[in-house]
Motif scaffolding. Structure first.
Motif, short mmCIF file in Angstrom:
data_model
loop_
_atom_site.label_atom_id
_atom_site.label_comp_id
_atom_site.label_asym_id
_atom_site.label_seq_id
_atom_site.Cartn_x
_atom_site.Cartn_y
_atom_site.Cartn_z
N TYR A 2 0.80 -1.29 0.25
CA TYR A 2 0.08 -0.15 -0.21
C TYR A 2 0.67 1.40 0.18
O TYR A 2 1.92 1.21 0.64
N LEU A 41 -3.13 0.17 -3.85
CA LEU A 41 -1.97 -0.85 -3.83
C LEU A 41 -1.21 -0.86 -4.87
O LEU A 41 -1.57 -0.57 -5.97
N TRP A 73 9.76 3.82 10.54
CA TRP A 73 8.42 3.46 10.10
C TRP A 73 7.59 3.81 11.70
O TRP A 73 6.38 4.23 11.48
N PHE A 82 -2.81 6.18 11.92
CA PHE A 82 -2.99 5.23 12.85
C PHE A 82 -2.64 5.10 14.16
O PHE A 82 -2.24 4.35 15.03
N PHE A 96 2.58 -5.04 23.49
CA PHE A 96 2.44 -4.54 22.23
C PHE A 96 2.83 -5.65 21.27
O PHE A 96 2.13 -5.91 20.50
N LEU A 100 0.43 -7.30 17.98
CA LEU A 100 0.87 -6.72 16.73
C LEU A 100 -0.19 -7.39 15.67
O LEU A 100 -0.52 -6.54 14.70
N LEU A 103 -3.28 -5.56 15.65
CA LEU A 103 -3.02 -4.17 15.02
C LEU A 103 -3.15 -4.30 13.47
O LEU A 103 -3.87 -3.62 12.70
N MET A 111 -7.43 -1.47 4.51
CA MET A 111 -6.58 -1.95 3.22
C MET A 111 -6.88 -3.24 3.02
O MET A 111 -6.03 -4.21 3.49
N PRO A 117 1.98 -9.53 7.99
CA PRO A 117 2.76 -10.58 8.60
C PRO A 117 2.23 -10.90 9.77
O PRO A 117 1.20 -10.43 10.23
N SER A 135 5.68 -14.62 7.39
CA SER A 135 5.30 -13.69 6.17
C SER A 135 5.39 -14.38 4.74
O SER A 135 5.88 -15.55 4.69
N ASP A 136 4.41 -14.01 3.85
CA ASP A 136 4.45 -14.75 2.74
C ASP A 136 5.48 -13.93 1.73
O ASP A 136 5.64 -14.49 0.47
N ARG A 137 6.30 -12.95 2.29
CA ARG A 137 7.31 -12.19 1.58
C ARG A 137 8.52 -12.85 2.12
O ARG A 137 8.64 -13.19 3.34
N LEU A 140 12.65 -9.61 4.15
CA LEU A 140 12.13 -8.23 5.05
C LEU A 140 12.84 -8.29 6.38
O LEU A 140 12.53 -7.72 7.06
N PHE A 143 14.09 -5.26 7.84
CA PHE A 143 13.25 -4.16 8.14
C PHE A 143 12.49 -4.82 9.44
O PHE A 143 12.33 -3.90 10.31
N VAL A 144 12.55 -5.86 9.81
CA VAL A 144 12.02 -6.45 11.01
C VAL A 144 12.81 -5.91 12.17
O VAL A 144 12.18 -5.48 13.28
N LEU A 147 12.36 -2.45 12.88
CA LEU A 147 10.76 -2.19 13.47
C LEU A 147 10.96 -2.22 14.89
O LEU A 147 10.59 -1.56 15.79
C1 HEM Z 1 0.24 1.77 13.06
C2 HEM Z 1 1.22 1.21 12.90
C3 HEM Z 1 1.17 0.26 11.65
C4 HEM Z 1 0.74 0.10 10.37
C5 HEM Z 1 -0.43 1.33 10.24
C6 HEM Z 1 1.07 -1.08 9.60
C7 HEM Z 1 0.63 -1.16 8.36
C8 HEM Z 1 1.26 -2.03 7.69
C9 HEM Z 1 0.86 -2.17 5.98
C10 HEM Z 1 -0.22 -1.11 5.49
C11 HEM Z 1 1.72 -2.89 5.47
C12 HEM Z 1 1.80 -3.46 4.19
C13 HEM Z 1 1.00 -4.55 3.70
C14 HEM Z 1 0.76 -4.76 2.54
O1 HEM Z 1 0.59 -3.67 1.76
O2 HEM Z 1 0.56 -5.72 1.68
C15 HEM Z 1 2.51 -3.49 6.71
C16 HEM Z 1 3.43 -4.62 6.58
C17 HEM Z 1 4.17 -4.80 7.49
N1 HEM Z 1 4.21 -4.69 8.86
FE1 HEM Z 1 3.25 -3.07 9.75
N2 HEM Z 1 1.97 -1.62 10.32
C18 HEM Z 1 2.06 -0.83 11.47
C19 HEM Z 1 3.02 -1.26 12.36
C20 HEM Z 1 3.96 -2.34 12.38
C21 HEM Z 1 4.95 -2.73 13.57
C22 HEM Z 1 5.11 -1.95 14.71
C23 HEM Z 1 5.55 -3.76 13.08
C24 HEM Z 1 6.52 -5.04 13.68
C25 HEM Z 1 7.13 -4.64 14.83
C26 HEM Z 1 5.03 -4.22 11.61
C27 HEM Z 1 5.53 -5.10 10.74
C28 HEM Z 1 5.27 -5.02 9.50
C29 HEM Z 1 6.06 -5.96 8.35
C30 HEM Z 1 7.26 -6.96 8.94
C31 HEM Z 1 5.13 -5.90 7.40
C32 HEM Z 1 5.86 -6.09 5.77
C33 HEM Z 1 5.08 -7.17 5.46
C34 HEM Z 1 5.40 -8.92 5.25
O3 HEM Z 1 6.46 -8.97 6.39
O4 HEM Z 1 4.88 -9.49 4.45
N3 HEM Z 1 3.99 -3.19 11.38
N4 HEM Z 1 1.93 -2.88 7.91
#
Ligand code: HEM
Length: 180
Positions: A2, A41, A73, A82, A96, A100, A103, A111, A117, A135-137, A140, A143-144, A147
Motif C-alpha cells: 500500500y 495498492l 516507520w 493510525f 505490544f 501486533l 493491529l 486496506m 505479517p 510472512s508470505d514475503r 524483509l 526491516f523487522v 521495526l
Molecule cells: C500503526 C502502525 C502500523 C501500521 C498502520 C502498519 C501497516 C502496515 C501495512 C499497510 C503494511 C503493508 C501490507 C501490504 O501492503 O501488503 C504493513 C506491512 C508490514 N508490517 Fe505493519 N503496520 C504498523 C506497525 C507495524 C509494526 C510495529 C511492526 C513490527 C514490529 C510491523 C511489521 C510489518 C512488516 C514486517 C510488514 C511487511 C509485510 C510482510 O512481512 O509480509 N508493522 N504494515
C-alpha cells in the motif's frame, strides 16, 4: 504494498536528503504523486525498487536501508492516522508485540488487500524476548530488526535485536533489553 509504505519511505528520505534530494530520487525512479496514495495498492516490485534506489542515494546497503526504514516507520506510524491505534496496542513492549497481529487486522479493515505479517511472542522474560515472524514475503528480516528497534525507542528502552534462526515461513528474533 500500500502507498502508505511509500509515504513512510518518502518522509524518511526527505529527513535525510532534503526535498531537493528527494526530488532527484523521484525523477530517477520516474515516480510522482500517483505512487504515493496511501490507500492504493502497488506491486511489491515498485516498493523494493524505491528502497534500493534510496539505499544507493544514501550510499548504504539495502539491508541497512531496510533496517533504518523499519526504525523510522514506527515514528511515521505514530504521526499518522493510525497513531492512536498504536496506543491501544500495548503499554509495554511485550504487550505490544503480543498484540501486533490485532493491529494489522485493524489495518486490513482500511486496506483489505494488505498481506500482513504475523508475530508470535514465544518467550517473554522481561529483559529478553523471543519473537517469531512469519510472512508470505521473503527478505524483509532486516526491516523487522529495524521495526523492533523502533519499538524499543517508542518504549524508551535501550537494547539489541538479533535474528537468531528460522521458523517455517519466517524467522525467529531475540530482543534483549539493557539496563535496569
Ligand atoms: C500503526 C502502525 C502500523 C501500521 C498502520 C502498519 C501497516 C502496515 C501495512 C499497510 C503494511 C503493508 C501490507 C501490504 O501492503 O501488503 C504493513 C506491512 C508490514 N508490517 Fe505493519 N503496520 C504498523 C506497525 C507495524 C509494526 C510495529 C511492526 C513490527 C514490529 C510491523 C511489521 C510489518 C512488516 C514486517 C510488514 C511487511 C509485510 C510482510 O512481512 O509480509 N508493522 N504494515
Amino acid at each position: 504494498m500500500y502507498g502508505m509504505i511509500h509515504r513512510g519511505l518518502r518522509d524518511m528520505m526527505i529527513e535525510r536528503v532534503g526535498p531537493e534530494g528527494w526530488a532527484e530520487l523521484e525523477q530517477h525512479l520516474q515516480v510522482g504523486p500517483a505512487e504515493f496514495i496511501s490507500l492504493n495498492l502497488y506491486d511489491d516490485e515498485l516498493t523494493i525498487r524505491m528502497i534500493a534506489s534510496a539505499a544507493a542515494k544514501l550510499e548504504i546497503g539495502t539491508a541497512t536501508m531496510m533496517r533504518d526504514f523499519g526504525r523510522s516507520w514506527v515514528q511515521f506510524a505514530e504521526r499518522g492516522s493510525f497513531g492512536s491505534m498504536l496506543s491501544f496496542t500495548g503499554r509495554t513492549l511485550g504487550e505490544f508485540i503480543g498484540n501486533l497481529d490485532r493491529l494489522h487486522q485493524a489495518v486490513i479493515v482500511a486496506m483489505p488487500q494488505a498481506r500482513v505479517p504475523s508475530f508470535v511472542l514465544v518467550e517473554d522474560h522481561g529483559q529478553r524476548m523471543v519473537v517469531d515472524y512469519r510472512s508470505d514475503r521473503a527478505g524483509l528480516e532486516p526491516f523487522v530488526v529495524g521495526l523492533f528497534e523502533g519499538l524499543l525507542d517508542r518504549f524508551g528502552l535501550r537494547g539489541s535485536v538479533l535474528e537468531i534462526g528460522e521458523v517455517p515461513g519466517g524467522a525467529r528474533f531475540e530482543i534483549t533489553i539493557e539496563g535496569p
